[in-house]
Design an enzyme around this catalytic site. Structure first.
Site, PDB file in Angstrom:
ATOM      1  N   GLU A  63       0.826  -1.210   0.000  1.00 28.47           N
ATOM      2  CA  GLU A  63       0.000   0.000   0.000  1.00 28.47           C
ATOM      3  C   GLU A  63       0.860   1.259   0.000  1.00 28.47           C
ATOM      4  O   GLU A  63       1.959   1.281   0.558  1.00 28.47           O
ATOM      5  CB  GLU A  63      -0.897   0.018   1.240  1.00 28.47           C
ATOM      6  CG  GLU A  63      -1.848  -1.164   1.313  1.00 28.47           C
ATOM      7  CD  GLU A  63      -2.532  -1.294   2.652  1.00 28.47           C
ATOM      8  OE1 GLU A  63      -3.591  -1.942   2.712  1.00 28.47           O
ATOM      9  OE2 GLU A  63      -2.010  -0.756   3.664  1.00 28.47           O
ATOM     10  N   ASP A 234      -8.268  -4.840   7.948  1.00 31.08           N
ATOM     11  CA  ASP A 234      -7.773  -3.590   7.377  1.00 31.08           C
ATOM     12  C   ASP A 234      -7.546  -3.651   5.874  1.00 31.08           C
ATOM     13  O   ASP A 234      -6.804  -2.843   5.326  1.00 31.08           O
ATOM     14  CB  ASP A 234      -6.480  -3.164   8.076  1.00 31.08           C
ATOM     15  CG  ASP A 234      -5.375  -4.213   7.963  1.00 31.08           C
ATOM     16  OD1 ASP A 234      -5.624  -5.272   7.355  1.00 31.08           O
ATOM     17  OD2 ASP A 234      -4.270  -3.971   8.479  1.00 31.08           O
TER      18      ASP A 234
END
Length: 351
Positions: A63, A234
């Site tokens: 990410e 998440d």
């Protein structure tokens, strides 16, 4: 405005971050980051925000998390690969940059694996300060991996929690956590199941690592007045709470709704399922917890603003420290990038 000298970038590798945390004290680091979180969440509308860019694979996720307040810009590169432990590698690795918006020049480059653990713990406890019952004294930690000690320290420092109930599917992880908590002077009890561990607790933190739609907590485990701190879910396809808990609870709070609806526990719910952004509680525009009996949920996926706060804390705390790295070209004439190349006959080719 930055000078040419600022092109020499302060760099904080993992060993430097570890020394800083040890010298300052992890609890004090968490408290310092929490103060920056409070300041930044109060000015939430000033930030240029977007969901993180994520590259998913069957093995995990990579990410990139950017954010800016118009004065500083930060980003974090972070991965989450639960199977890494099989290869002797951490589940999460990260680094980040803080830069000035006016020139685009980086202010510092830092390894963020340790700081991510600190800021995640600081955010969990900071949210609980606003959402949990003020008389909360007992916390269940479900998932006793790399971030669990930091969570315990944060709740002890910011909320005064002294009783910790522990459970992990891997008993060795719980044993590790108990040893480390004992070194810190914190008492804990290990339980054979999640249901036993959460019984009688005021706050429950789930922080498991497996990338799957798990059901760590079920409705039968939830007691009136609990605050649930759901941290492990998440990314898409990764959850920890039975969806019926969200449907039945008093209120669900999130960091940044456009990101949480696709990554957090909310991914299980309809697109119009009500959720409140936590910054509204911090600045007083939302009351947060309304009664002692209601169940509150902080559906935490981790947001770039939290890394911004951690990097600003690092810049403030470690001013003048860090290793100097000549990462950027220092040009006598900013227009002459080609002239930065060292003289060489090979630069000129015969026609």
């Amino acid at each position: 405005m930055s000078s040419l000298a600022s092109l020499s970038l302060p760099v904080f590798p993992a060993a430097a971050i570890a020394r800083l945390i040890a010298a300052t004290g992890p609890s004090e680091c968490i408290a310092g980051i929490a103060r920056h979180l409070d300041t930044d969440f109060r000015r939430w509308p000033q930030f240029d925000k977007s969901p993180r860019a994520a590259c998913h694979s069957p093995e995990g996720v990579i990410e990139l998390m950017p954010v800016s307040d118009g004065v500083h810009y930060s980003f974090k590169y972070v991965n989450g690969h639960p199977k890494n432990q099989r290869h002797g590698l951490p589940t999460v690795l990260a680094f980040g940059v803080l830069a000035e918006v006016a020139t685009g020049l980086p202010c510092l480059l830092a390894e963020l694996t340790l700081l991510t653990a600190l800021r995640t713990a600081a955010m969990s406890a900071f949210a609980a300060q606003h959402l949990a019952r003020p008389d909360s004294r007992r916390l269940a930690l479900i998932g006793n991996g790399a971030q669990s000690e930091f969570q315990a320290l944060a709740f002890h420092r910011l909320l005064g929690i002294r009783e910790f109930h522990l459970h992990d599917s891997d008993p060795a992880a719980t044993a590790k956590l108990q040893r480390n908590l004992a070194r810190l002077g914190l008492s804990s009890r290990a339980f054979a199941s999640t249901a036993e561990a959460v019984r009688g607790c005021d706050i429950v933190t789930t922080i498991t690592a497996d990338k799957t739609n798990a059901t760590i907590l079920t409705p039968a485990m939830i007691e009136p007045g609990m605050h649930l701190n759901a941290v492990g879910g998440d990314c898409p396809g990764k959850t920890e709470l039975d969806a019926r808990i969200l449907a039945a609870c008093g209120q669900v709070f999130v960091e940044y709704a456009p990101q949480t609806r696709s990554e957090g526990e909310l991914q299980q719910m309809p697109a119009d399922f009500p959720a409140h952004e936590f910054w509204q509680v911090v600045n007083g525009s939302h009351p947060g917890r309304r009664t002692a009996e209601e169940v509150t949920i902080f559906d935490s996926v981790g947001f770039a603003l939290e890394d911004f706060s951690a990097l600003r804390w690092l810049q403030e705390t470690a001013a003048g420290q860090g290793e100097i790295l000549g990462l950027l070209p220092q040009l006598a004439d900013p227009r002459d990038l080609f002239g930065y190349l060292p003289p060489s006959a090979s630069l000129v080719r015969a026609a």
